[in-house]
Structures are given as C-alpha cells and as structure tokens.
Write an enzyme that holds these catalytic residues in place. Structure first.
Site, short mmCIF file in Angstrom:
data_model
loop_
_atom_site.label_atom_id
_atom_site.label_comp_id
_atom_site.label_asym_id
_atom_site.label_seq_id
_atom_site.Cartn_x
_atom_site.Cartn_y
_atom_site.Cartn_z
N ARG A 55 -18.39 -3.46 2.78
CA ARG A 55 -17.16 -4.23 2.75
C ARG A 55 -15.97 -3.31 2.96
O ARG A 55 -16.07 -2.09 2.82
CB ARG A 55 -17.01 -4.97 1.42
CG ARG A 55 -16.85 -4.05 0.22
CD ARG A 55 -16.94 -4.81 -1.10
NE ARG A 55 -15.89 -5.79 -1.23
CZ ARG A 55 -14.68 -5.53 -1.69
NH1 ARG A 55 -14.35 -4.29 -2.04
NH2 ARG A 55 -13.78 -6.48 -1.81
N LEU A 56 -14.87 -3.93 3.33
CA LEU A 56 -13.55 -3.31 3.30
C LEU A 56 -12.66 -4.23 2.49
O LEU A 56 -12.74 -5.46 2.62
CB LEU A 56 -12.98 -3.17 4.72
CG LEU A 56 -13.52 -2.06 5.62
CD1 LEU A 56 -12.95 -2.22 7.03
CD2 LEU A 56 -13.16 -0.69 5.07
N ASP A 57 -11.80 -3.66 1.65
CA ASP A 57 -10.88 -4.49 0.90
C ASP A 57 -9.99 -5.28 1.85
O ASP A 57 -9.77 -4.88 3.00
CB ASP A 57 -10.01 -3.61 -0.01
CG ASP A 57 -10.82 -2.91 -1.07
OD1 ASP A 57 -11.69 -3.56 -1.67
OD2 ASP A 57 -10.59 -1.71 -1.29
N ALA A 58 -9.44 -6.38 1.35
CA ALA A 58 -8.59 -7.22 2.19
C ALA A 58 -7.40 -6.45 2.75
O ALA A 58 -6.96 -6.71 3.88
CB ALA A 58 -8.10 -8.43 1.39
N SER A 60 -7.38 -3.31 3.59
CA SER A 60 -7.84 -2.23 4.45
C SER A 60 -8.24 -2.79 5.81
O SER A 60 -8.56 -3.97 5.94
CB SER A 60 -9.02 -1.49 3.82
OG SER A 60 -8.64 -0.92 2.58
#
Length: 204
Positions: A55-58, A60
């Site tokens: 995942r990537l944070d929102a 990022s």
C-alpha cells in the site's frame, strides 16, 4: 545499503496479471471507501479480480503494483525477502551529511529501530508537476528532495524517519520496486507489465 540476501526468481502464475499504477495523491490503496473524502482504486478501471500488493498512504504518490496472483504477496511483501523500494521525499530544509548518516544507519521511530538503508540528496533535484493540493509552502524555509532505498515498509515509515532527523516530509513519491521503475507513467495511469518487466519486479 546492507543487502540481506536475494530471492530466487519466480515465474508468475500462467495468465496472472501484474499491473503498475501511478497512484495520485488523495487515493486510497484499496477498492472500498473508508468514510474519508479520498478516492479509491475503483475509480481507475482496473480489471476484475486484482488487488494491491502492499500500500501507499492516501497522501503519498507513486508506484503501486496490483495483481490477481495471491502467491506474489509473500515474495514481494515479506521483510525477510529484502525487496528494495526507492522513495523520493521532499523535506523541509537541506539535511546535513550527519543527518543523512543517521538515516542510513537507522533511526528510532515509535520505539522501533529502522533497518539500515541508503539515503542521499537527489542531484539534480527532480522537477515534478505540482501536486494538487500543493504542499505547504513557507518562503523562508527551503525544501530538498531526498532519495531513500529501503527493504522494509512499515506504516508511514519514510515520513517518520525524516521527522526523526528534524526534516519533515512534505511530499512523498515511490519510484521503484525491485528493479522496476515508475518512469514516465503519468499520475492516475496504469498498464500491465510485460514478461521482461515482471522479471525486474520479482528478481533483484
């Protein structure tokens, strides 16, 4: 950078999909809403049955892989596989050499000591399209783009690492997983990887 071993090549399941996506700012790494105003992966027309690897944070941006091959989870996400990820972080002020050495040796974040990594000032500094919304800007405080190469990916790790040395991250972009680079893939765009490109992701 301490390299902790190399995984043996693995051939993806016959017919399996492996997709590279340039995740924009404000997009969740999931297909279902979480009650926030952020968009989800459902807005981008992916083939049915795929899900994100990691995942990537929102807040990022950058390279996110999606697949319908569950066996790739272990190969790409297990820490013992030491799968490299490269990030570009725009931070407040220009870090001194000693600060970069601290990052490279590992820093303490929330009681956890990060593994050694590679950290450097990007030269030349990248010229990226402005983010929407833009980063916070202070005329009296310069910014600097760093490169960081990690083999672990704990929640908000890069942001916490740069904060630990006194250089908060303003913008964060993942540009490489394994040996596969984001390249010129535009924000919001995605494409299926060729067999040769899959090898770049799965071996290093």
């Amino acid at each position: 950078m301490i390299r902790m071993g190399h995984a043996s090549p693995r051939s993806p399941r016959r017919g399996a999909l492996l997709i590279a996506f340039h995740k924009p700012y404000g997009v969740l790494s999931q297909f279902t809403p979480d009650g926030s105003p952020n968009r989800t992966l459902a807005d981008f027309g992916f083939p049915k049955g795929v899900y994100p690897l990691g995942r990537l944070d929102a807040d990022s941006e950058g390279l996110l892989l999606l697949t319908d091959d569950a066996a790739l989870n272990q190969q790409l996400l297990q820490p013992r596989q030491s799968h490299e990820r490269e990030y570009w972080a725009q931070v407040e002020r220009v870090p001194a050499p000693e600060a970069l050495r601290q990052l490279s040796k590992g820093v303490s974040v929330q009681g956890y000591a990060t593994l050694p990594c590679r950290a450097w000032i990007l030269e030349p500094q990248p010229e990226l399209p402005p983010r929407n919304p833009p980063i916070r800007f202070r005329k009296s405080v310069p910014t600097c783009w760093l490169g960081l190469e990690l083999v672990e990916g704990k929640n908000r790790q890069v942001r916490r690492m740069t904060a630990a040395i006194g250089h908060p991250t303003l913008r964060l972009l993942r540009v490489r997983i394994g040996r596969f680079e984001l390249g010129s893939l535009a924000p919001g765009a995605w494409r299926q990887l060729s067999l040769d490109e899959r090898t770049l992701v799965l071996t290093w």
